[in-house]
Every structure is written in structure tokens, then in C-alpha cells.
Enzyme design. Structure first.
Site, PDB file in Angstrom:
ATOM      1  N   SER A  55      51.422  41.132  33.333  1.00  0.00           N
ATOM      2  CA  SER A  55      50.023  41.317  32.961  1.00  0.00           C
ATOM      3  C   SER A  55      49.053  40.776  34.006  1.00  0.00           C
ATOM      4  CB  SER A  55      49.769  40.635  31.623  1.00  0.00           C
ATOM      5  OG  SER A  55      50.236  39.310  31.680  1.00  0.00           O
ATOM      6  N   THR A 101      46.089  37.491  30.073  1.00  0.00           N
ATOM      7  CA  THR A 101      45.368  37.113  31.291  1.00  0.00           C
ATOM      8  C   THR A 101      45.663  35.669  31.634  1.00  0.00           C
ATOM      9  OG1 THR A 101      43.587  38.621  30.797  1.00  0.00           O
ATOM     10  CG2 THR A 101      43.028  36.756  32.217  1.00  0.00           C
ATOM     11  N   THR A 120      43.982  39.335  35.967  1.00  0.00           N
ATOM     12  CA  THR A 120      44.661  40.154  34.957  1.00  0.00           C
ATOM     13  C   THR A 120      44.881  41.580  35.442  1.00  0.00           C
ATOM     14  OG1 THR A 120      44.568  40.767  32.610  1.00  0.00           O
ATOM     15  CG2 THR A 120      42.541  41.011  33.835  1.00  0.00           C
ATOM     16  N   ARG A 150      38.577  51.054  33.190  1.00  0.00           N
ATOM     17  CA  ARG A 150      38.251  50.127  32.090  1.00  0.00           C
ATOM     18  C   ARG A 150      38.322  48.681  32.576  1.00  0.00           C
ATOM     19  NH1 ARG A 150      40.868  45.524  29.720  1.00  0.00           N
ATOM     20  NH2 ARG A 150      40.147  45.303  27.587  1.00  0.00           N
ATOM     21  N   GLY A 207      37.878  44.563  31.026  1.00  0.00           N
ATOM     22  CA  GLY A 207      37.705  43.744  29.831  1.00  0.00           C
ATOM     23  C   GLY A 207      36.845  42.541  30.146  1.00  0.00           C
ATOM     24  N   ASP A 208      37.100  41.451  29.466  1.00  0.00           N
ATOM     25  CA  ASP A 208      36.295  40.241  29.634  1.00  0.00           C
ATOM     26  C   ASP A 208      36.613  39.480  30.925  1.00  0.00           C
ATOM     27  OD1 ASP A 208      38.874  39.834  28.321  1.00  0.00           O
ATOM     28  OD2 ASP A 208      38.359  37.706  28.457  1.00  0.00           O
ATOM     29  N   THR A 225      41.557  34.780  26.707  1.00  0.00           N
ATOM     30  CA  THR A 225      42.526  35.865  26.812  1.00  0.00           C
ATOM     31  C   THR A 225      42.600  36.558  25.459  1.00  0.00           C
ATOM     32  OG1 THR A 225      44.827  36.437  27.355  1.00  0.00           O
ATOM     33  CG2 THR A 225      44.476  34.280  26.365  1.00  0.00           C
ATOM     34  N   GLY A 226      42.948  37.832  25.478  1.00  0.00           N
ATOM     35  CA  GLY A 226      43.000  38.586  24.227  1.00  0.00           C
ATOM     36  C   GLY A 226      42.342  39.930  24.414  1.00  0.00           C
ATOM     37  N   GLY A 236      39.731  42.130  25.346  1.00  0.00           N
ATOM     38  CA  GLY A 236      38.509  41.938  26.115  1.00  0.00           C
ATOM     39  C   GLY A 236      37.265  42.472  25.425  1.00  0.00           C
TER      40      GLY A 236
HETATM   41  N1  ASP Z   1      41.410  39.970  28.119  1.00  0.00           N
HETATM   42  C1  ASP Z   1      42.183  40.902  28.915  1.00  0.00           C
HETATM   43  C2  ASP Z   1      41.518  42.234  28.900  1.00  0.00           C
HETATM   44  O1  ASP Z   1      40.968  42.628  27.895  1.00  0.00           O
HETATM   45  C3  ASP Z   1      43.581  41.036  28.474  1.00  0.00           C
HETATM   46  C4  ASP Z   1      44.253  39.769  28.021  1.00  0.00           C
HETATM   47  O2  ASP Z   1      43.774  38.693  28.213  1.00  0.00           O
HETATM   48  O3  ASP Z   1      45.325  39.815  27.451  1.00  0.00           O
HETATM   49  O4  ASP Z   1      41.589  42.928  29.883  1.00  0.00           O
END
Ligand code: ASP
Length: 318
Positions: A47, A150, A168, A178, A180-181, A201-202, A204
């Protein structure tokens, strides 16, 4: 005294490296970069960086962000395809007054011009996982799905200087372009040497709806202890998302305060994170939530073994 905290078990080897540097009084930003690079270079962490899982067109697309909490300098790269260590480029960009967040071709050109290492990021392992996923779902129902983690790192060095950074490959099977955060300041990471730092993380899209990293640091700045800031900010965002949208994705955060204390919060099961502090051995913790509070304990040897076993197990084409 110094402290470094990072999302997930995968940060451990990098944190060990950063710890040795912090012991030698090396700048926190440099130690953070070394920690994240270690994860980016590891082909088994699917990842982040080399070996990261690709987007829905089979292309590895990376994002990274960095914030210097003493200058409030921010740098980020988004959607890059050929940069071996996006964190290094993000950190370098954080020194610029303008043009410090670059996407795609512009980021690639900057990296090339400034001599950052280029690399083909798609490993055979990631390619097999991608092809298998395509076969399993059929080409019409591709959805970004788990398999995203991430690496986010916060560092307090012995001079009291605080930094935060992320790297990430984003969601597996994401749409090209795309983000994310993770490369978004305030959402995936935030640092302010006057208060502390946080990184997330999670999912985004949901983390961004609450600018979660900024919100945690803001609460610390107003006097909240770091663990309470993590729990309350994450719980508030989750409550709001469920009220407004009926659902909430995975949210996990780690943070540190300027006094070296640290905290974590999560709405998933078994969120792991890694901490190291001067004079102590790095520890991997496993966090869970009960009654709106996050509890964590050191990972058992069995848990550690299973984690690596899962990541390194052989893959074959379906
Ligand atoms: N937050 C990251 C994203 O949305 C992915 C992750 O942290 O697992 O790209």
C-alpha cells in the site's frame, strides 16, 4: 527527549532507523524521511511505494505529504508513477514558498530535474494481485477496496521540532487521478511545533470530510491531552458522518504532543501503530476501541509473526 510514532506495524523497520538518527541528534525531518523511505522501498508492503497495488488501469499511483511544524512549510506530490521515494520529494517541496504541492507530470518533472530516483514501481507480486482481483470481480464492478494502509509518521526531535509526513499508493483499484487524504495537509497529516502533530489512515474521502489531522492538533493547541484529542476528534467525525450520510468508513489516527506524549484512535479492529522514544525500544501496539475510548497494548509475538506471514506469503495467478 524525542518521540516518533507511525501508523501500522509496517513502519517498524523505518522507525528503528529513525530512532538511531534521532539518538544522534539528526533533524526530525530527515529521520522522518528515512523512516518512510524504508516502507516505500519494501516490496512486500502493498500500500506504499514500490510494490504498492495499482489503480484500476493497473498503474501504481503514489501520493505523499510532508509538513514542517516549525516553519509550517508543506510539500506534497499526488498521482506520481515513477518516483521511488515520494516522501523525499514532498519534503523537498515543503521548503518552497509557492509551487509546493505538485501533481502527476509536474511532480515527475520536478523530481527528475532535482535528481530524485526514478523507479518502475509495479512488482510482479502487485501485478498478480491486480490480475486476480480483475478476474474475481469481473471488469465491470471494480471498486476501491481494502488493502490500503498509508504510512504516516510524526516526529518530535530533541530540539522540540515537530514534523509529520505520509506516503501511500491509495486505494487499490482507485480511479486514475483519485487522491485521498494522504497528500492533503490537515487531512492526512498536520504538524505544529507549538502543539503537536497527527497523521491519519483509512478511507481518505471520509478523513477529508473532517480535516482530521488538523482537528486533532487544533484540540491539542487548545489544551486537550493528545489521547483525548485523538479519541474525541475521531468520534465526533464518525458521529457526524453517520448522522449526515448514514455511514462512515475506516478512520485511524496517531498523534504526538510537544511534551512527547502520544495517542491513537481508531474505529476498526486491531489497528496497529509503532512508537519509539528516546531511551526505549520501539514498540508495536495493537489498538481497539471500547466505549468511545481507544485502548492499546503491545502486539504479541504471534500477532507480529502473523502480520509478516500474511504480507510475505506467496501469491499465484488464479
Ligand atoms: N487514506 C488513504 C487513502 O484514502 C488510504 C489508507 O490510508 O489506507 O488514499
Amino acid at each position: 527527549m524525542w518521540t516518533v510514532i507511525a501508523t501500522w506495524r509496517m513502519a517498524l523497520e523505518g522507525i528503528e532507523k529513525a530512532s538511531a538518527m534521532l539518538d544522534q541528534n539528526i533533524d526530525g525531518g530527515e529521520a522522518l524521511e528515512a523512516a518512510v523511505k524504508e516502507v516505500e522501498d519494501n516490496p512486500y508492503y502493498k500500500s506504499v511505494g514500490y510494490g504498492g497495488l495499482p489503480n484500476e488501469q493497473g498503474v501504481v499511483e503514489l501520493d505523499a505529504g510532508f509538513m514542517n511544524g516549525s516553519t509550517l512549510g508543506v510539500g506534497a506530490v499526488c498521482g506520481v508513477h515513477r518516483i521511488a521515494n515520494p516522501i523525499a520529494v514532498a519534503r523537498s517541496l515543503s521548503e518552497y514558498e509557492t509551487n509546493s504541492i505538485l501533481v502527476s507530470e509536474g511532480a515527475e518533472a520536478y523530481a527528475k530535474e532535482h535528481g530524485f530516483q526514478q523507479k518502475d514501481l509495479l512488482t510482479e507480486r502487485a501485478e498478480i494481485l491486480y490480475e486476480n482481483r480483475m478476474k474475481e470481480t469481473g471488469k465491470t464492478v471494480l471498486k476501491p477496496y481494502n488493502g490500503h494502509d498509508t504510512v504516516g509518521v510524526c516526529v518530535l526531535d530533541i530540539k522540540g521540532h515537530i514534523d509529520a509526513g505520509t506516503s501511500t499508493s491509495g486505494l487499490f483499484m482507485k480511479k486514475p487521478g483519485r487522491i485521498g487524504d494522504s497528500p492533503i495537509v490537515g487531512s492526512g497529516f498536520y504538524a505544529d511545533s507549538a502543539a503537536g502533530a497527527a497523521t491519519a489512515t483509512g478511507l481518505g474521502e471520509d478523513l477529508m470530510r473532517g480535516c482530521l489531522s488538523y482537528e486533532i492538533v487544533r484540540r491539542m493547541k487548545q489544551g486537550m491531552a493528545v489521547q483525548e484529542a485523538c479519541d474525541s476528534a475521531l468520534n465526533d467525525l464518525e458521529t457526524e458522518l453517520i448522522q449526515q450520510r448514514g455511514h462512515c468508513g475506516d478512520l485511524s489516527v496517531v498523534a504526538l504532543a510537544k511534551d512527547g506524549s502520544f495517542g491513537a484512535a481508531t474505529n476498526i479492529k486491531d489497528f496497529s501503530f509503532t512508537v519509539s522514544q528516546s531511551g526505549k525500544q520501539p514498540i508495536v501496539y495493537v489498538a481497539n476501541r471500547a466505549d468511545k475510548h481507544t485502548f492499546y497494548e503491545p502486539a504479541s509475538q504471534q500477532w507480529m509473526d502473523d502480520y509478516m506471514h500474511e504480507r510475505m506469503k506467496p501469491v499465484s495467478r488464479l
